[in-house]
Design an enzyme around this catalytic site. Structure first.
Site, mmCIF file in Angstrom:
data_model
loop_
_atom_site.group_PDB
_atom_site.id
_atom_site.type_symbol
_atom_site.label_atom_id
_atom_site.label_comp_id
_atom_site.label_asym_id
_atom_site.label_seq_id
_atom_site.Cartn_x
_atom_site.Cartn_y
_atom_site.Cartn_z
ATOM 1 N N HIS A 90 0.833 -1.203 0.000
ATOM 2 C CA HIS A 90 0.000 0.000 0.000
ATOM 3 C C HIS A 90 0.867 1.251 0.000
ATOM 4 O O HIS A 90 1.693 1.429 0.902
ATOM 5 C CB HIS A 90 -0.897 -0.051 1.240
ATOM 6 N N HIS B 122 -0.804 11.082 -1.871
ATOM 7 C CA HIS B 122 -2.143 10.655 -1.442
ATOM 8 C C HIS B 122 -3.105 11.819 -1.236
ATOM 9 O O HIS B 122 -4.240 11.789 -1.703
ATOM 10 C CB HIS B 122 -2.035 9.844 -0.145
HETATM 11 O O1 G3P Z 1 -6.341 1.855 -3.422
HETATM 12 C C1 G3P Z 1 -6.576 1.280 -2.183
HETATM 13 C C2 G3P Z 1 -6.462 2.300 -1.071
HETATM 14 O O2 G3P Z 1 -5.232 2.943 -1.204
HETATM 15 C C3 G3P Z 1 -7.562 3.310 -1.095
HETATM 16 O O3 G3P Z 1 -7.519 4.190 -0.033
HETATM 17 O O4 G3P Z 1 -7.075 6.385 0.947
HETATM 18 O O5 G3P Z 1 -5.322 4.625 1.028
HETATM 19 O O6 G3P Z 1 -5.873 5.734 -1.116
HETATM 20 P P1 G3P Z 1 -6.387 5.288 0.213
HETATM 21 MG MG MG Z 2 -4.597 4.626 -2.429
#
Ligand code: G3P
Ligand code: MG
Length: 248
Positions: A16, A58
């Site tokens: 992630h 992000h």
């Molecule tokens: O793409 C999966 C996840 O990353 C979505 O949430 O807020 O971490 O971008 P976020």
């Molecule tokens: Mg994400």
């Protein structure tokens, strides 16, 4: 990249934001760290600078993950590149910069990693962000690498990406699975949902799988939870801690 995809190659563990808890998220260091941890794919958040460079970040603003402040959409690529994107995480990362997606693609190719590019448009540039990211992937993604996966919480963005690069697989990201998920996926020409694992229950998972759609869950940082999700049939988990995830 001109050929049609041959089906999903998404592995069960996706780093992630690279390896988001081992290095400053969405940086080249984070991607490299994910590779060291044995991850085969990473998820990265992509958005546009004011002058239409696709960058990895992000949030809407640079405040949390750099030494700057203000909206990304109000800064040009040159300004963004000048920011320190690592010290907020740790002194050892003080040389990290906000990367462009182009730079990330080069590093991903060197490392042999696949990627889920999650597109995060700012308000008013939903269509443009989808088109520009898809065009960039279309032009720059190496043919030898696993075909990437596009996702977004924004349906308009995904449709724009589909129009530019229909053969790049798409997934709709949702916090909770909406009532009309089938209709949305049909409209999008997609067969995959990315959802928050905290908001799903096994009945929903069965419905999605029965419809021959893939379900991938974020952000799963505990091995027991990952095991449960895999048992339910969830195809992949996005995790900040790949090393904690059970072997598949
Ligand atoms: O793409 C999966 C996840 O990353 C979505 O949430 O807020 O971490 O971008 P976020
Ligand atoms: Mg994400």
């Amino acid at each position: 990249m001109t050929t049609a995809p041959q089906g999903s190659t998404v592995p069960p563990i996706i780093g992630h934001r690279g390896a988001g808890c081992h290095a400053p998220e969405n940086t080249l260091a984070s991607i490299r760290r994910a590779a060291v941890l044995g991850v085969r794919w990473v998820e990265l958040d992509a958005r546009l600078s004011r002058d239409f460079e696709v960058i990895l970040l992000h949030d809407d603003t640079v405040d949390r993950t750099s030494d700057g402040s203000g909206l990304v959409a109000e800064k040009d690529w040159a300004e963004l590149q000048a920011l320190d994107a690592g010290t907020w995480y740790g002194e050892a990362f003080s040389s990290e910069r906000i990367p462009s997606l182009r730079q990330a693609i080069t590093v991903l190719a060197e490392l042999g990693l696949g990627a889920n590019v999650e597109i995060k448009p700012c308000v008013g540039r939903e269509d443009a962000t989808g088109r520009i990211v898809a065009r960039l992937l279309n032009e720059k993604w190496p043919a030898a690498s696993p075909i990437p996966l596009i996702s977004s919480f924004n349906l308009e963005t995904l449709k724009a990406a589909r129009d530019v690069a229909p053969y790049i697989p798409r997934a709709l990201a949702v916090s909770t699975i909406p009532e009309d998920w089938r209709e949305q996926l049909v409209e999008l020409g997609s067969n995959a949902l990315h959802c928050d694992h905290k908001h799903i229950y096994v009945g929903q998972v069965r419905e999605v799988l029965d419809a021959k759609c893939a379900l991938r869950c974020f952000t799963v940082n505990e091995a027991d939870r990952a095991r449960t999700l895999y048992d339910w049939g969830v195809e992949a988990v996005f995790t900040d801690y790949p090393e904690r995830m059970p072997m598949r």
